[in-house]
Design a protein around this motif. Structure first.
Motif, PDB file in Angstrom:
ATOM      1  N   ARG A   1      -1.221  -4.404  -2.897  1.00 22.68           N
ATOM      2  CA  ARG A   1      -2.493  -4.900  -2.363  1.00 22.68           C
ATOM      3  C   ARG A   1      -3.578  -3.897  -2.758  1.00 22.68           C
ATOM      4  NH1 ARG A   1      -2.446  -6.822   3.587  1.00 22.68           N
ATOM      5  NH2 ARG A   1      -1.378  -4.845   4.039  1.00 22.68           N
ATOM      6  N   GLU A   2      -3.268  -2.609  -2.602  1.00 20.12           N
ATOM      7  CA  GLU A   2      -4.183  -1.591  -3.115  1.00 20.12           C
ATOM      8  C   GLU A   2      -3.605  -1.111  -4.442  1.00 20.12           C
ATOM      9  OE1 GLU A   2      -6.468   2.139  -1.119  1.00 20.12           O
ATOM     10  OE2 GLU A   2      -4.318   2.293  -1.245  1.00 20.12           O
TER      11      GLU A   2
ATOM     12  N   THR B   1     -15.457   1.930  -3.661  1.00 20.91           N
ATOM     13  CA  THR B   1     -14.437   0.926  -3.327  1.00 20.91           C
ATOM     14  C   THR B   1     -15.027  -0.099  -2.357  1.00 20.91           C
ATOM     15  OG1 THR B   1     -13.685   2.376  -1.543  1.00 20.91           O
ATOM     16  CG2 THR B   1     -12.434   2.449  -3.596  1.00 20.91           C
TER      17      THR B   1
ATOM     18  N   ILE C   1       0.865  -1.192   0.000  1.00 21.80           N
ATOM     19  CA  ILE C   1       0.000   0.000   0.000  1.00 21.80           C
ATOM     20  C   ILE C   1       0.899   1.238   0.000  1.00 21.80           C
ATOM     21  CG2 ILE C   1      -1.829   1.244   1.224  1.00 21.80           C
ATOM     22  CD1 ILE C   1      -2.671  -1.389   2.489  1.00 21.80           C
TER      23      ILE C   1
ATOM     24  N   ASP D   1      -5.813  -8.870  -1.143  1.00 25.36           N
ATOM     25  CA  ASP D   1      -4.865  -9.165  -0.073  1.00 25.36           C
ATOM     26  C   ASP D   1      -3.905 -10.256  -0.552  1.00 25.36           C
ATOM     27  OD1 ASP D   1      -3.639  -8.946   2.311  1.00 25.36           O
ATOM     28  OD2 ASP D   1      -5.413  -9.368   3.539  1.00 25.36           O
TER      29      ASP D   1
ATOM     30  N   TYR E   1     -13.799  -4.634   0.552  1.00 20.83           N
ATOM     31  CA  TYR E   1     -13.130  -3.655  -0.313  1.00 20.83           C
ATOM     32  C   TYR E   1     -13.012  -4.346  -1.675  1.00 20.83           C
ATOM     33  CZ  TYR E   1      -9.903   0.191  -1.473  1.00 20.83           C
ATOM     34  OH  TYR E   1      -9.307   1.310  -2.027  1.00 20.83           O
TER      35      TYR E   1
ATOM     36  N   TRP F   1      -9.671   2.423  -7.309  1.00 11.64           N
ATOM     37  CA  TRP F   1      -8.766   1.611  -6.496  1.00 11.64           C
ATOM     38  C   TRP F   1      -9.406   0.277  -6.153  1.00 11.64           C
ATOM     39  CZ3 TRP F   1      -3.840   3.018  -6.186  1.00 11.64           C
ATOM     40  CH2 TRP F   1      -3.553   4.334  -6.577  1.00 11.64           C
ATOM     41  N   LYS F   2      -8.576  -0.755  -6.191  1.00 10.16           N
ATOM     42  CA  LYS F   2      -9.022  -2.110  -5.846  1.00 10.16           C
ATOM     43  C   LYS F   2      -8.158  -2.583  -4.697  1.00 10.16           C
ATOM     44  CE  LYS F   2     -11.509  -2.407  -9.675  1.00 10.16           C
ATOM     45  NZ  LYS F   2     -11.398  -1.013 -10.103  1.00 10.16           N
ATOM     46  N   PHE F   3      -8.652  -3.595  -4.002  1.00  8.07           N
ATOM     47  CA  PHE F   3      -7.818  -4.182  -2.958  1.00  8.07           C
ATOM     48  C   PHE F   3      -7.830  -5.700  -3.096  1.00  8.07           C
ATOM     49  CE2 PHE F   3      -6.179  -5.625   1.008  1.00  8.07           C
ATOM     50  CZ  PHE F   3      -5.314  -4.618   1.429  1.00  8.07           C
TER      51      PHE F   3
END
Ligand code: 5CA
Length: 431
Positions: A153-154, A73, A39, A141, A106, A137-139
């Motif tokens: 990750r983001e 998001t 991030i 993990d 998210y 923006w995407k997330f």
């Protein structure tokens, strides 16, 4: 922008987890700062490049008839439960509970949300085809976020979604996007190689991946040399899809359909991925339209992703040398640097200010290096941050009636008569 007023925190010491060159250079050039694993904060210089890339992506999407919008998001889990992906996505999905205990997440991608929007408003075949996109923006993990913004990750993704009445028209939408993708990457000065790909968790049976060539890329690509010399004015998606291209674990020397002399081997980085998955989501989320005969049928969908933030890293992987970044003109944060080697000298400063106002008036994004620091630092900082064209103004040169013009991309430096400077630079900048 005056360098003295701009925030470019260039650094000498690179953290040891920065393994690849783009990650190192982005930190060194003060483009990003890690906030936590995978991030990042985008500092002004990095943000400028991100915005330039985003704008090229946007223009080519709009040219291809896609509608820009913006989805949130944070999404509710409801639609994901319906599509069956709430469980399937596993630990890669960041799950959050709101104050009432509702399950939220998210978004790692937007097939569910967009299908729901579509089914709320569109009920007839007459309104098809439709193509909607956003840059958001995407997330995800990721187990091992690494390589800086290349596997975050983001991350910022352009994702769009096409809706068609049947497979035949859905393939037309698919090919339109295919063409838009090639054009997008060519505009960034990259060499895109398209390959048939696995569909993974997105689903479906038709998919292409877009890699760009970079010596330091992670994948090894085997492909027809024709793919290296595409003319953006006459792109034929069907023809492009018929050329041979494969990643190393799918390439078999004995079965390769093209002649050895036509085969190229290079390293690449995946920057885009497109999918046609038919009615996978439309059935589950009830996106039906009435056809000509009044029959309700599930729409055929495709989804199309470009890694906007990954492209910043990928562009650096494809364009750098031992001194730093070499931005292609179309994405450069500053197209021109005016480097005043002697801010104390009246002649140097008058000349530098004159060039600065001239090029700013012409809408050229210019960095005026007016700092009080060593000549060496000025030259190396401007090379590090990768400004393609640099006007270097020094006292001795002015006395000799010349100014130095450095072309970072061609790796040339020439002394130009003072009267010719604006003309020569304008030509290089294409303005
Ligand atoms: N829904 C589909 C298409 S919209 C989708 O999500 N496709 S994807 O998973 O292949 O992602 C699209 C693009 O996003 C990839 O080609 C890549 O360029 C970028 N991307 C994916 N994961 C990451 C990541 N962890 N960090 C940076 N970029 C990523």
């Amino acid at each position: 922008m005056k360098y003295s007023e701009f925030f470019i925190p260039t650094v000498k010491d690179i953290p040891s987890d920065a393994e690849i060159i783009s990650h190192k250079l982005m930190i060194k050039a003060g483009m990003i700062k890690q906030s936590s694993a995978g991030i990042y904060s985008w500092l002004p210089l990095g943000f400028k490049v991100l915005k330039n890339i985003e704008q090229i992506v946007r223009e080519e999407q709009n040219n291809a008839g896609a509608n820009e919008m913006l989805m949130p998001t944070i999404q509710s889990s409801d639609l994901w439960v319906k599509s069956g992906r709430y469980d399937d996505y596993g630990k890669e999905m960041l799950r959050i509970k709101d104050r009432s205990g509702r399950e939220m997440l998210y978004g790692p991608t937007n097939e569910e949300l967009i299908t729901d929007i579509f089914q709320t408003y569109i009920t007839s075949y007459k309104e098809l085809p439709k193509n909607l996109y956003h840059i958001q923006w995407k997330f995800r993990d990721e187990v091992r976020p690494r390589f800086g913004v290349m596997r975050g990750r983001e991350f910022l993704m352009k994702d769009n979604y096409s809706f068609d009445l049947n497979e035949e028209t859905a393939k037309i939408s698919y090919n339109k996007m295919f063409k838009a993708y090639i054009k997008t990457f060519l505009r960034m000065g990259l060499t895109p190689i398209s390959l048939r790909a696995e569909t993974g968790p997105i689903g479906g049976n038709l998919s292409h991946e877009f890699q760009i060539l970079a010596n330091t890329g992670e994948s090894t690509l085997y492909y027809d040399k024709e793919l290296e010399s595409l003319d953006p004015e006459s792109l034929d998606p069907e023809k492009l899809q018929s050329y041979y291209a494969a990643v190393d674990d799918e390439h078999d020397e004995d079965k390769c359909p093209i002649k050895k002399e036509d085969l190229k081997i290079s390293k690449g980085i995946e920057v885009g991925h497109i999918f046609y998955f038919g009615t996978k989501y439309s059935q589950k989320l009830k996106a039906y339209v009435q056809d000509k005969n009044g029959k309700r049928i599930a729409v055929h969908m495709g989804s199309y992703g470009i890694g906007v933030s990954r492209l910043v890293g990928a562009l650096i992987e494809a364009n750098h040398d031992e001194k730093g970044i070499k931005w292609p003109m179309s994405v450069a944060p500053f197209k021109l640097s005016i480097i005043n080697l002697m801010p104390d000298d009246q002649n140097c400063t008058t000349m530098a200010s004159d060039y600065y106002s001239n090029f700013m008036a012409g809408n050229i994004d210019t960095l005026y290096d007016d700092r009080e620091c060593s000549i060496g630092k000025k030259l190396s900082d401007n090379d590090l941050i990768g400004t393609p064209i640099q006007i270097i103004i020094g006292k001795r040169d002015i006395s000799a009636g010349v100014v130095e013009i450095k072309d970072r991309l061609l790796d040339t430096s020439e002394k130009i008569q003072i009267d010719d400077v604006k003309k020569v630079v304008s030509k290089k900048l294409n303005f």
